[in-house]
Write an enzyme that holds these catalytic residues in place. Structure first.
Site, mmCIF file in Angstrom:
data_model
loop_
_atom_site.group_PDB
_atom_site.id
_atom_site.type_symbol
_atom_site.label_atom_id
_atom_site.label_comp_id
_atom_site.label_asym_id
_atom_site.label_seq_id
_atom_site.Cartn_x
_atom_site.Cartn_y
_atom_site.Cartn_z
ATOM 1 N N LYS A 131 0.905 -1.286 -0.125
ATOM 2 C CA LYS A 131 0.135 -0.036 -0.223
ATOM 3 C C LYS A 131 0.907 1.153 0.018
ATOM 4 O O LYS A 131 0.527 2.408 -0.622
ATOM 5 C CB LYS A 131 -0.741 -0.066 1.269
ATOM 6 C CG LYS A 131 -2.072 -0.830 1.174
ATOM 7 C CD LYS A 131 -3.187 -0.473 2.011
ATOM 8 C CE LYS A 131 -4.158 -1.250 1.881
ATOM 9 N NZ LYS A 131 -5.248 -1.039 3.051
ATOM 10 N N LYS A 141 -5.048 -8.934 -6.996
ATOM 11 C CA LYS A 141 -6.107 -9.010 -6.102
ATOM 12 C C LYS A 141 -7.238 -8.050 -6.547
ATOM 13 O O LYS A 141 -7.130 -7.321 -6.823
ATOM 14 C CB LYS A 141 -5.834 -9.013 -4.509
ATOM 15 C CG LYS A 141 -6.646 -9.449 -3.560
ATOM 16 C CD LYS A 141 -6.451 -9.000 -2.390
ATOM 17 C CE LYS A 141 -6.532 -7.406 -2.061
ATOM 18 N NZ LYS A 141 -6.228 -7.116 -0.593
ATOM 19 N N LYS A 177 -11.237 -2.986 -3.745
ATOM 20 C CA LYS A 177 -12.193 -1.870 -3.976
ATOM 21 C C LYS A 177 -11.307 -0.560 -4.346
ATOM 22 O O LYS A 177 -11.848 0.379 -4.686
ATOM 23 C CB LYS A 177 -12.765 -1.521 -2.743
ATOM 24 C CG LYS A 177 -12.190 -1.498 -1.411
ATOM 25 C CD LYS A 177 -13.044 -1.707 -0.082
ATOM 26 C CE LYS A 177 -12.490 -2.425 0.765
ATOM 27 N NZ LYS A 177 -13.595 -3.151 1.801
HETATM 28 P P1 TYM Z 1 -10.726 -5.740 4.063
HETATM 29 O O1 TYM Z 1 -11.637 -4.552 4.139
HETATM 30 O O2 TYM Z 1 -9.594 -5.109 3.054
HETATM 31 O O3 TYM Z 1 -11.333 -6.894 3.382
HETATM 32 C C1 TYM Z 1 -12.475 -7.597 4.118
HETATM 33 C C2 TYM Z 1 -12.430 -8.983 3.998
HETATM 34 O O4 TYM Z 1 -12.587 -9.259 2.710
HETATM 35 C C3 TYM Z 1 -11.498 -10.283 2.318
HETATM 36 N N1 TYM Z 1 -11.180 -9.843 0.928
HETATM 37 C C4 TYM Z 1 -11.028 -10.662 -0.033
HETATM 38 N N2 TYM Z 1 -11.115 -12.278 -0.070
HETATM 39 C C5 TYM Z 1 -10.938 -12.752 -1.180
HETATM 40 N N3 TYM Z 1 -10.401 -12.372 -2.250
HETATM 41 C C6 TYM Z 1 -10.380 -10.787 -2.470
HETATM 42 N N4 TYM Z 1 -9.821 -10.315 -3.674
HETATM 43 C C7 TYM Z 1 -10.668 -10.133 -1.216
HETATM 44 N N5 TYM Z 1 -10.206 -8.692 -0.883
HETATM 45 C C8 TYM Z 1 -10.935 -8.564 0.277
HETATM 46 C C9 TYM Z 1 -10.256 -9.784 3.251
HETATM 47 O O5 TYM Z 1 -9.382 -10.841 3.265
HETATM 48 C C10 TYM Z 1 -10.840 -9.550 4.628
HETATM 49 O O6 TYM Z 1 -11.303 -10.705 5.122
HETATM 50 N N6 TYM Z 1 -7.574 -5.559 8.039
HETATM 51 C C11 TYM Z 1 -8.968 -6.028 7.543
HETATM 52 C C12 TYM Z 1 -9.994 -5.449 8.316
HETATM 53 C C13 TYM Z 1 -9.865 -5.778 9.553
HETATM 54 C C14 TYM Z 1 -10.017 -7.154 10.453
HETATM 55 C C15 TYM Z 1 -9.951 -6.749 11.681
HETATM 56 C C16 TYM Z 1 -10.335 -8.227 9.983
HETATM 57 C C17 TYM Z 1 -9.728 -4.975 10.465
HETATM 58 N N7 TYM Z 1 -9.858 -5.559 11.870
HETATM 59 C C18 TYM Z 1 -9.947 -8.075 12.687
HETATM 60 C C19 TYM Z 1 -10.435 -9.417 10.531
HETATM 61 C C20 TYM Z 1 -10.155 -9.161 12.079
HETATM 62 C C21 TYM Z 1 -8.984 -5.320 5.877
HETATM 63 O O7 TYM Z 1 -8.476 -4.421 5.706
HETATM 64 O O8 TYM Z 1 -10.001 -6.073 5.337
#
Ligand code: TYM
Length: 347
Positions: free
Chosen positions: A123, A206, A209
């Site tokens: 990032k 990947k 968004k």
């Molecule tokens: P974030 O918001 O980027 O994504 C949310 C969830 O979606 C999954 N994900 C995907 N899975 C498969 N293929 C993809 N292309 C894809 N894009 C996103 C992510 O793996 C995630 O499970 N840091 C985390 C948010 C967070 C969190 C937490 C998660 C904050 N605190 C505590 C679990 C526990 C994040 O940025 O996810």
């Protein structure tokens, strides 16, 4: 088939996970995370799901858009099957335990650990001097999100695995530093055929968004026509589908479409390849488009309906936050005692 959840030590099984409301939800979020969230809820496990707005602001967010995206994500969760009566659904900033424990974990995590986080490197890119301190510290806040509830299992997509390893390291170090067995060692739950959904334009990236190309992803707000068009235009190759998954080894775009099909149809990728062996993309893509529309359109329409009543969404998030706080507050208060903070203020 998802593996049964097992609790590793003497901590009751509790699921926590979160999604950033830093834009709309994508098919990647849905297949990698949201579908799993619903499954775990429906297995009768205690489930806590959070829209992590404090994480979202690690990169600047327009305030009005952030509020909209948070409500829309909440609508997406409910439309996908999260029942706010059975799961706790809330936005992070309404429960202060997260940032309080986040600071304590900033003091437990080591600089070396944080510097190894590949998502930060991706990032920040060449711009690492210029990104926020929050973006760097973010995985410690993520660990706090989970540990504020002593959650034992965290369903996520593949890209969050390293952050969960860091969460384990922080919990182990905290327990060792203070001579306690206070925090559980969390188990990542990375399951299903689509733990890493790739961009529709480039099978080596990947689906995200934040990708500048809207064609690279399916948004949960896309209408049926848009979904079908994006899938028909998705990058593929000129070959027919092989009869084994081995035949997809060097064909990332083809493999991605097969995985998406499998996840949407609740099949394994092998079952999909067996069904479509020898088919050209001219046949496979329309079948995938139909399937995607069939599965996603009801969610999109329900989201649209729910978004007509933002006050009700806010009410649900507020009620969820009160329930979340009732669990997290005593845990974080115990942490203050463990680390030696005087707690004499009268409330
Ligand atoms: P974030 O918001 O980027 O994504 C949310 C969830 O979606 C999954 N994900 C995907 N899975 C498969 N293929 C993809 N292309 C894809 N894009 C996103 C992510 O793996 C995630 O499970 N840091 C985390 C948010 C967070 C969190 C937490 C998660 C904050 N605190 C505590 C679990 C526990 C994040 O940025 O996810």
């Amino acid at each position: 088939m998802p593996s049964p959840v097992q609790t590793p030590q003497a901590f009751p099984t509790r699921i926590f996970s979160g999604i950033q409301p830093s834009g709309g939800l994508t098919l990647g979020n849905y297949l990698g995370a949201l579908q799993r969230f619903v499954e775990k809820q429906d297995e009768g496990i205690e489930t806590i799901y959070c829209l992590v707005d404090m994480h979202a602001i690690t990169t600047w967010q327009d305030p009005a858009k952030l509020r909209h995206a948070t409500r829309e994500a909440a609508a997406g969760f409910i439309a996908a099957g999260i029942d706010p009566a059975r799961s706790i659904l809330f936005n992070q900033s309404q429960v202060t335990a997260h940032v309080e424990l986040g600071w304590i974990f900033n003091c437990v995590a080591r600089m070396g650990w944080m510097s190894r986080m590949t998502q930060f490197k991706d990032k920040a890119g060449k711009n690492s001097e210029n990104v926020s301190l929050g973006l760097y510290a973010y995985p410690a806040l993520m660990a706090a999100d989970i540990m504020a509830y002593k959650a034992t299992h965290v369903p996520v997509g593949e890209d969050q695995k390293q952050h969960l390893e860091l969460c384990r390291d922080i919990a182990i170090k905290f327990n060792n530093d203070y001579g306690v067995n206070f925090f559980p060692i969390v188990e990542p739950v990375i399951e299903g055929a689509a733990t890493r959904v790739m961009s529709l334009r480039d099978g080596t990236n990947k689906m995200s968004k934040s990708d500048p190309s809207d064609q690279s992803r399916i948004n949960l707000t896309d209408d049926a026509d848009t979904i079908a068009k994006k899938i028909r235009k998705a990058k593929s190759d000129a070959d027919a589908l092989p009869d084994t998954l081995d035949g997809l080894k060097d064909r990332p775009e083809a493999r991605n479409l097969v995985n998406i099909f499998a996840a949407l149809a609740n099949l394994s990728p092998t079952q999909v390849i067996t069904q479509y062996a020898g088919a050209q993309f001219g046949t496979f893509k329309p079948a995938l488009a139909d399937l995607a529309v069939e599965k996603l359109s009801p969610i999109t329409s329900e989201m649209t309906r729910l978004m007509k009543d933002p006050a009700e969404i806010d009410r649900i998030l507020g009620a969820g936050a009160a329930r979340a706080d009732a669990i997290a507050r005593p845990i974080v208060d115990q942490v203050y005692d463990i680390i030696g903070m005087i707690r004499s203020r009268q409330v």
